[in-house]
Write an enzyme that holds these catalytic residues in place. Structure first.
Site, short mmCIF file in Angstrom:
data_model
loop_
_atom_site.label_atom_id
_atom_site.label_comp_id
_atom_site.label_asym_id
_atom_site.label_seq_id
_atom_site.Cartn_x
_atom_site.Cartn_y
_atom_site.Cartn_z
N TYR A 232 0.87 -1.16 0.00
CA TYR A 232 0.00 0.00 0.00
C TYR A 232 0.91 1.22 0.00
O TYR A 232 1.67 1.41 0.95
CB TYR A 232 -0.90 0.00 1.24
CG TYR A 232 -2.14 -0.85 1.10
CD1 TYR A 232 -2.07 -2.23 1.21
CD2 TYR A 232 -3.38 -0.27 0.86
CE1 TYR A 232 -3.21 -3.01 1.09
CE2 TYR A 232 -4.52 -1.04 0.74
CZ TYR A 232 -4.43 -2.41 0.85
OH TYR A 232 -5.56 -3.18 0.73
N HIS A 267 -4.30 -2.81 -7.87
CA HIS A 267 -5.55 -3.49 -7.55
C HIS A 267 -6.64 -2.49 -7.21
O HIS A 267 -7.81 -2.69 -7.50
CB HIS A 267 -5.31 -4.42 -6.36
CG HIS A 267 -6.55 -5.07 -5.83
ND1 HIS A 267 -7.10 -6.18 -6.42
CD2 HIS A 267 -7.35 -4.76 -4.80
CE1 HIS A 267 -8.19 -6.52 -5.75
NE2 HIS A 267 -8.37 -5.68 -4.76
N HIS A 268 -6.26 -1.39 -6.60
CA HIS A 268 -7.24 -0.47 -6.05
C HIS A 268 -6.54 0.86 -5.80
O HIS A 268 -5.39 0.89 -5.38
CB HIS A 268 -7.75 -1.07 -4.74
CG HIS A 268 -8.82 -0.26 -4.08
ND1 HIS A 268 -9.82 -0.83 -3.34
CD2 HIS A 268 -9.07 1.05 -4.03
CE1 HIS A 268 -10.62 0.10 -2.87
NE2 HIS A 268 -10.18 1.26 -3.29
N HIS A 349 -3.12 0.41 -3.78
CA HIS A 349 -2.92 -0.96 -3.31
C HIS A 349 -2.36 -1.78 -4.47
O HIS A 349 -3.04 -1.97 -5.47
CB HIS A 349 -4.27 -1.52 -2.83
CG HIS A 349 -4.27 -2.99 -2.53
ND1 HIS A 349 -5.42 -3.68 -2.21
CD2 HIS A 349 -3.29 -3.91 -2.51
CE1 HIS A 349 -5.13 -4.96 -2.00
NE2 HIS A 349 -3.85 -5.12 -2.19
N HIS A 427 -17.01 -3.73 -3.27
CA HIS A 427 -15.61 -4.17 -3.25
C HIS A 427 -15.40 -5.38 -2.36
O HIS A 427 -15.63 -5.33 -1.16
CB HIS A 427 -14.73 -3.01 -2.77
CG HIS A 427 -13.26 -3.30 -2.83
ND1 HIS A 427 -12.57 -3.40 -4.01
CD2 HIS A 427 -12.36 -3.53 -1.86
CE1 HIS A 427 -11.29 -3.65 -3.75
NE2 HIS A 427 -11.14 -3.74 -2.44
N HIS A 429 -12.45 -8.95 -2.27
CA HIS A 429 -11.30 -9.55 -2.93
C HIS A 429 -11.76 -10.83 -3.64
O HIS A 429 -12.90 -10.90 -4.06
CB HIS A 429 -10.17 -9.74 -1.93
CG HIS A 429 -9.57 -8.42 -1.51
ND1 HIS A 429 -8.85 -8.25 -0.37
CD2 HIS A 429 -9.62 -7.20 -2.10
CE1 HIS A 429 -8.46 -6.98 -0.27
NE2 HIS A 429 -8.92 -6.33 -1.31
N MET A 502 -12.43 -8.41 1.98
CA MET A 502 -13.06 -7.15 2.35
C MET A 502 -14.54 -7.25 1.98
O MET A 502 -14.94 -8.11 1.18
CB MET A 502 -12.44 -5.98 1.59
CG MET A 502 -11.02 -5.64 2.03
SD MET A 502 -10.46 -4.08 1.29
CE MET A 502 -8.81 -3.98 1.99
#
Ligand SMILES: *[C@@H]1O[C@H](CO)[C@@H](O)[C@H](O)[C@H]1NC(C)=O
Ligand SMILES: *[C@@H]1O[C@H](CO)[C@@H](O)[C@H](O)[C@H]1NC(C)=O
Ligand SMILES: *[C@@H]1O[C@H](CO)[C@@H](O)[C@H](O)[C@H]1NC(C)=O
Ligand SMILES: *[C@@H]1O[C@H](CO)[C@@H](O)[C@H](O)[C@H]1NC(C)=O
Ligand SMILES: *[C@@H]1O[C@H](CO)[C@@H](O)[C@H](O)[C@H]1NC(C)=O
Ligand SMILES: *[C@@H]1O[C@H](CO)[C@@H](O)[C@H](O)[C@H]1NC(C)=O
Ligand SMILES: *[C@@H]1O[C@H](CO)[C@@H](O)[C@H](O)[C@H]1NC(C)=O
Ligand SMILES: *[C@@H]1O[C@H](CO)[C@@H](O)[C@H](O)[C@H]1NC(C)=O
Ligand SMILES: *[C@@H]1O[C@H](CO)[C@@H](O)[C@H](O)[C@H]1NC(C)=O
Ligand SMILES: *[C@@H]1O[C@H](CO)[C@@H](O)[C@H](O)[C@H]1NC(C)=O
Length: 697
Positions: A232, A267-268, A349, A427, A429, A502
């Site tokens: 992150y 990823h995000h 991320h 959201h 995973h 998540m």
């Protein structure tokens, strides 16, 4: 970016029976002459390039119960379009074949479905034809066909088209079906997940006189080493200098690795506002130093300045598969002006399961305008707090977790006539399969704000609501997630890496209020009690609770709490092993009760009889309907709302009005073997040879 996976899938078997009778499906019979004149001038609401090279374009729009499509493809042969609720394989899909006859110039549509008997069988013609050609032509290079169908045809071979994510299959070839062999369309096929019903607010265009500026926010040269599994990264950015308030009207991702979608490591991404209290007056020296730096690992106790905690209100959110979002014309997110936010934090991320080495400079392109819109909008994060008390047992087909945003937030912060939700992204995973954003008022569940029963974690596109939803003070909103862990051997916990889970929703709404996040989690004591654990060695429950709630690093409940995890130097370690290694739950040794003596909590969890449906259902039910500790994260630092332990609200569930059709869907309901193949029934072999979209005998 995610589409490679499907690209191998749709291949049409190449034999054609010469006497295939397509004549009665010809242009005259099924042409919808009333719409014909208007179709070329229609303002198609949605446009999607299906391939990577601009050879296959799909346009569509919804009118009443019909969906109108237009395909424009670089071929003079056939065009295939299909829909699958599952994995995008042809055998379980609803399909239509389109072509313009080379001799007569007539456009044709043939309603088909994938062979149920054989995984790679030829498509079979439906008994009932539900696609109507409206218009079509071909020139020297291209074919275009416009056609329509009912969203719900009531044909068991047609998939009803609705709000769920759907895999849209596409293919094309050089030759019309009626001319024989379709061999050789090679790479000209694929599948793409789409939300067909989304009304999409487009990027502004030059003709409507709106003045827009662009602000590009990216990280510089963030280097991901093969040893980094999850990173992150946070960077502070100075806002553009704007003396009066402007409005952000939309944003798009700027991704470094778009060309190799499967290798993308981003990823995000979230862009947060940093609250002005952390840089009062002219005392912003350290902030300007941070602006010049390349950034650092987010939320590390040692590396991340504490002031960065004030960067908590999202203004832009992107997850894998999304194309960004543009706001409707009456809403803009404020930026600039004398009281405006001066600093923002970009959080990225990175997920690196393939252990790549990559240098990244991704971020956002923000579009903003001085022409203020009627309302200030904002984004709230809601759902399950990121914590080890979120648990999904192994071997489950659809196991649910819920995150509650309750009256403790909505009573205090919502205006009297509520907030209006305009869109949301769900959201999870990798294990997420179904998600919904639910809305409860006065003991009754209202219509689901968002619902996706075919959730695809690789396609986290915004769900734009056709009608804004008003959420009033006192209402509950619940983020409801269902996970598939059929192939996992151990429990999955909440957390930041993609091996953890998540359950979050990012909600865009107006008018803007001072709320950044609204979460809940199972209270720590209740969590351990539920699994029969009373006491650990060396730490009493109060200590454990504090560790879970306030430990600034791994277990902080704030979603901008982040860590970088390095893979141990053991290449044979499974992803599951790595997760186990780092977990606090693996360090808590049970002292009471005696029967679990000297086990770590994690090994205790993994020894529970999760394959017993009765046991697992009871745990699931107890966690959902039990106590929830709610957190209300306020963006104005001079206010604070204490966390609160509440019970799950009692309410009667919303029941979807029943479908007007009475049938069982015959396609798309087949179970795959775990290796993805299907055993072939002997009879089906003959079907392979019968030809493309022939009558189902
Ligand atoms: C053929 O049609 C396509 C799609 O409508 C168009 O882009 C192209 O310019 C046309 N080509 C010719 C030669 O007219
Ligand atoms: C551009 O905006 C105008 C006015 O909003 C609209 O009528 C037109 O269709 C738009 N054009 C495109 C290509 O989106
Ligand atoms: C990124 O790294 C490259 C190669 O090391 C270098 O040429 C470039 O100047 C760097 N860019 C920034 C913004 O630091
Ligand atoms: C939106 O609201 C209109 C008018 O109230 C209604 O007719 C329509 O069915 C609603 N659409 C959805 C998707 O709920
Ligand atoms: C828990 O342990 C801490 C010290 O580790 C102590 O201060 C606290 O009083 C204990 N709490 C209870 C309820 O025993
Ligand atoms: C990993 O272990 C191997 C063999 O033990 C060693 O040669 C290598 O340097 C180690 N790599 C790292 C990054 O520590
Ligand atoms: C990984 O390899 C090491 C050394 O070869 C071995 O001791 C260890 O048991 C292996 N771990 C797993 C999970 O297979
Ligand atoms: C924060 O809240 C306080 C107290 O409610 C209020 O006086 C102040 O104006 C708020 N600050 C901002 C920036 O909205
Ligand atoms: C829900 O109903 C049950 C049984 O009627 C009751 O025990 C419980 O307290 C209620 N929960 C709430 C939050 O009202
Ligand atoms: C796939 O699984 C089926 C049944 O489990 C088995 O018969 C078949 O041999 C497997 N195929 C492959 C390619 O592994």
């Amino acid at each position: 970016m995610l589409l490679h996976i499907f690209a191998r899938i749709w291949f049409i078997v190449v034999f054609i029976r010469q006497n295939v009778n397509c004549a009665h499906h010809s242009y005259e019979d099924r042409r919808d002459s009333a719409s014909h004149a208007s179709v070329r001038h229609q303002n198609w609401q949605r446009l999607e390039m299906m391939d990577r090279n601009g050879l296959y374009w799909l346009e569509w729009q919804i009118k009443e119960n019909y969906i109108y499509f237009k395909v424009t493809v670089n071929t003079r042969g056939f065009i295939g379009l299909g829909f699958s609720q599952k994995d995008g394989r042809m055998y379980s899909a609803d399909m239509v074949l389109l072509w313009v006859d080379d001799q007569t110039g007539k456009p044709n549509a043939l309603d088909c479905h994938g062979s149920i008997q054989h995984a790679h069988g030829a498509p079979i013609q439906d008994d009932t034809q539900n696609y109507n050609v409206i218009d079509g032509y071909q020139n020297g290079t291209h074919t275009y066909v416009a056609f329509k169908r009912l969203l719900e045809t009531c044909d068991p071979y047609d998939i009803p088209l609705g709000h769920d994510t759907i895999k849209v299959l596409w293919s094309f070839g050089k030759i019309d079906p009626i001319h024989g062999n379709l061999e050789g369309h090679g790479q000209n096929r694929g599948a793409k997940p789409l939300l067909l019903m989304n009304p999409v607010f487009r990027k502004q265009n030059k003709t409507n006189n709106q003045l827009t500026h662009q602000w590009d926010i990216v990280v510089n040269n963030v280097t991901l080493e093969p040893s980094m599994d999850t990173l992150y990264w946070c960077k502070i950015i100075r806002a553009p200098i704007l003396h009066r308030k402007h409005h952000i009207i939309g944003y798009e991702p700027l991704l470094t690795h778009v060309s190799t979608a499967d290798d993308t490591v981003v990823h995000h991404m979230t862009l947060f506002e940093c609250s002005a209290k952390s840089y009062p007056g002219s005392d912003s020296e350290s902030w300007d130093v941070w602006v010049r730096s390349t950034g650092t690992v987010c939320n590390s106790n040692s590396l991340t300045p504490r002031d960065w905690d004030s960067c908590s209100t999202p203004v832009a959110v992107w997850s894998v598969g999304s194309t960004g979002q543009f706001l409707p014309h009456h809403v803009g997110i404020p930026i600039g002006g004398s009281s405006g936010v001066k600093y923002y934090m970009l959080e990225i991320h990175y997920d690196n399961p393939k252990a790549l080495r990559a240098v990244d400079h991704s971020g956002f392109r923000i579009h903003y305008t001085p022409q203020l819109r009627a309302n200030d909008g904002g984004i709230i994060i809601s759902g399950v707090s990121i914590s080890d008390t979120q648990i999904i047992p192994p071997g489950q087909k659809l196991y649910r977790n819920v995150g509650i945003c309750g009256p403790s937030c909505s009573n205090v912060l919502f205006p009297e006539d509520g907030i209006k939700i305009i869109s949301g992204t769900l959201h999870t995973h990798r294990a997420g399969r179904k998600m919904s954003l639910r809305h409860i008022r006065g003991g009754k569940e209202l219509q689901r704000i968002i619902e996706d029963d075919n959730y695809d974690y690789k396609y986290q596109q915004f769900h734009q609501l056709a009608n804004e939803t008003v959420v009033l003070p006192g209402d509950f909103i619940i983020t409801d997630c269902a996970y598939d862990t059929t192939h996992r051997k151990r429990a999955t916990f909440g957390g930041y890496s993609t091996k953890h889970e998540m359950c979050l929703s990012f909600i865009t709404y107006y008018p803007k209020i001072e709320l950044a996040g609204c979460y809940s989690m199972t209270p720590v004591r209740e969590f351990f009690e539920m699994f029969g654990v009373n006491q650990f060695y060396s730490l009493n429950m109060t200590d454990v609770e504090n560790l879970f709630l306030y430990n600034g690093n791994l277990l902080d409940y704030m979603p901008n709490t982040i860590y970088a995890k390095t893979k141990p130097n053991q290449t044979n370690m499974s992803a599951e092993d790595i997760v186990v290694e780092g977990s606090l739950l693996n360090k808590l040794l049970i002292s009471d009760p005696v029967e679990f003596h000297d086990r770590t909590f994690l090994s205790h969890i993994n020894q529970l009889p999760w394959s017993e449906p009765l046991f697992t259902k009871r745990v699931e039910h107890a966690m959902i309907t039990g106590k929830h500790m709610t957190f209300c994260r306020v963006s104005n630092e001079s206010m604070s709302i204490p966390s609160e332990i509440i019970r799950y609200p009692n309410f009667t569930s919303f029941v979807k009005p029943p479908s007007s059709c009475t049938y069982n869907l015959l396609i798309d309901s087949i179970q795959l073997n775990s290796n993805g193949s299907r055993s072939v029934a002997p009879l089906s072999l003959s079907l392979l040879l019968v030809g493309i979209c022939v009558k189902n005998i």
